[in-house]
Write a protein that holds these residues in place. Structure first.
Motif, short mmCIF file in Angstrom:
data_model
loop_
_atom_site.label_atom_id
_atom_site.label_comp_id
_atom_site.label_asym_id
_atom_site.label_seq_id
_atom_site.Cartn_x
_atom_site.Cartn_y
_atom_site.Cartn_z
N CYS A 13 -19.30 58.52 20.20
CA CYS A 13 -18.12 58.76 19.36
C CYS A 13 -16.81 58.79 20.14
N ARG B 234 -13.49 57.67 21.55
CA ARG B 234 -12.59 56.64 21.03
C ARG B 234 -11.43 56.41 21.98
N GLY B 235 -10.72 55.31 21.75
CA GLY B 235 -9.56 54.99 22.56
C GLY B 235 -8.27 55.56 22.01
N MET B 236 -8.32 56.10 20.80
CA MET B 236 -7.13 56.64 20.16
C MET B 236 -7.26 58.16 20.05
N ASN C 130 -8.02 59.87 16.63
CA ASN C 130 -9.42 59.81 16.19
C ASN C 130 -10.27 60.82 16.94
N ASP C 131 -10.04 60.92 18.25
CA ASP C 131 -10.80 61.88 19.05
C ASP C 131 -10.60 63.31 18.55
N MET D 16 -18.26 54.60 13.64
CA MET D 16 -17.87 54.28 15.01
C MET D 16 -17.84 52.77 15.26
N SER E 216 -12.82 49.60 13.96
CA SER E 216 -11.72 49.64 14.93
C SER E 216 -11.05 51.01 14.83
N ASP E 217 -10.33 51.37 15.88
CA ASP E 217 -9.63 52.66 15.87
C ASP E 217 -8.66 52.77 14.70
N ASN E 218 -7.94 51.71 14.41
CA ASN E 218 -6.96 51.76 13.31
C ASN E 218 -7.63 51.93 11.96
N LEU F 176 -10.57 53.27 11.41
CA LEU F 176 -11.14 54.61 11.39
C LEU F 176 -10.07 55.65 11.08
N LEU F 177 -8.92 55.55 11.72
CA LEU F 177 -7.83 56.49 11.46
C LEU F 177 -7.37 56.39 10.00
#
Length: 93
Positions: A18, A20-22, A25-26, A52, A55-57, A59-60
């Protein structure tokens, strides 16, 4: 799937999955683990794995309610998990 909670090793692997790069999200994910780590069933872990894969965007957008799950993500398990993930200190009971 069973309703039994995952063991510590499975939780540790799920936490690693889980990451993440953002940061935003973390923060959602970390709060979820802090509150529900001992209640994560295989069904919830599967739903989290599906999220998961986004993409980060995307997911956000789900976390912030800008979008709702569609297609393969539109399952009861994913929707239940999103309710738990979306709880913030302001919305917590």
């Amino acid at each position: 799937m069973t309703d039994a909670a995952l063991d510590e090793r499975a939780i540790a692997k799920l936490r690693w999955r889980c990451r993440r790069g953002m940061l935003e999200n973390d923060l959602f994910i970390e709060r979820f683990f802090e509150r529900h780590e001992h209640e994560i069933t295989p069904a919830r872990a599967h739903a989290l794995g599906l999220l998961m894969d986004l993409s980060d965007n995307d997911l956000l957008d789900l976390f912030l309610r800008r979008k709702e799950p569609v297609d393969d993500l539109d399952t009861p398990d994913v929707r239940e998990l999103l309710v738990l993930l979306r709880v913030t200190p302001r919305t917590a009971p």
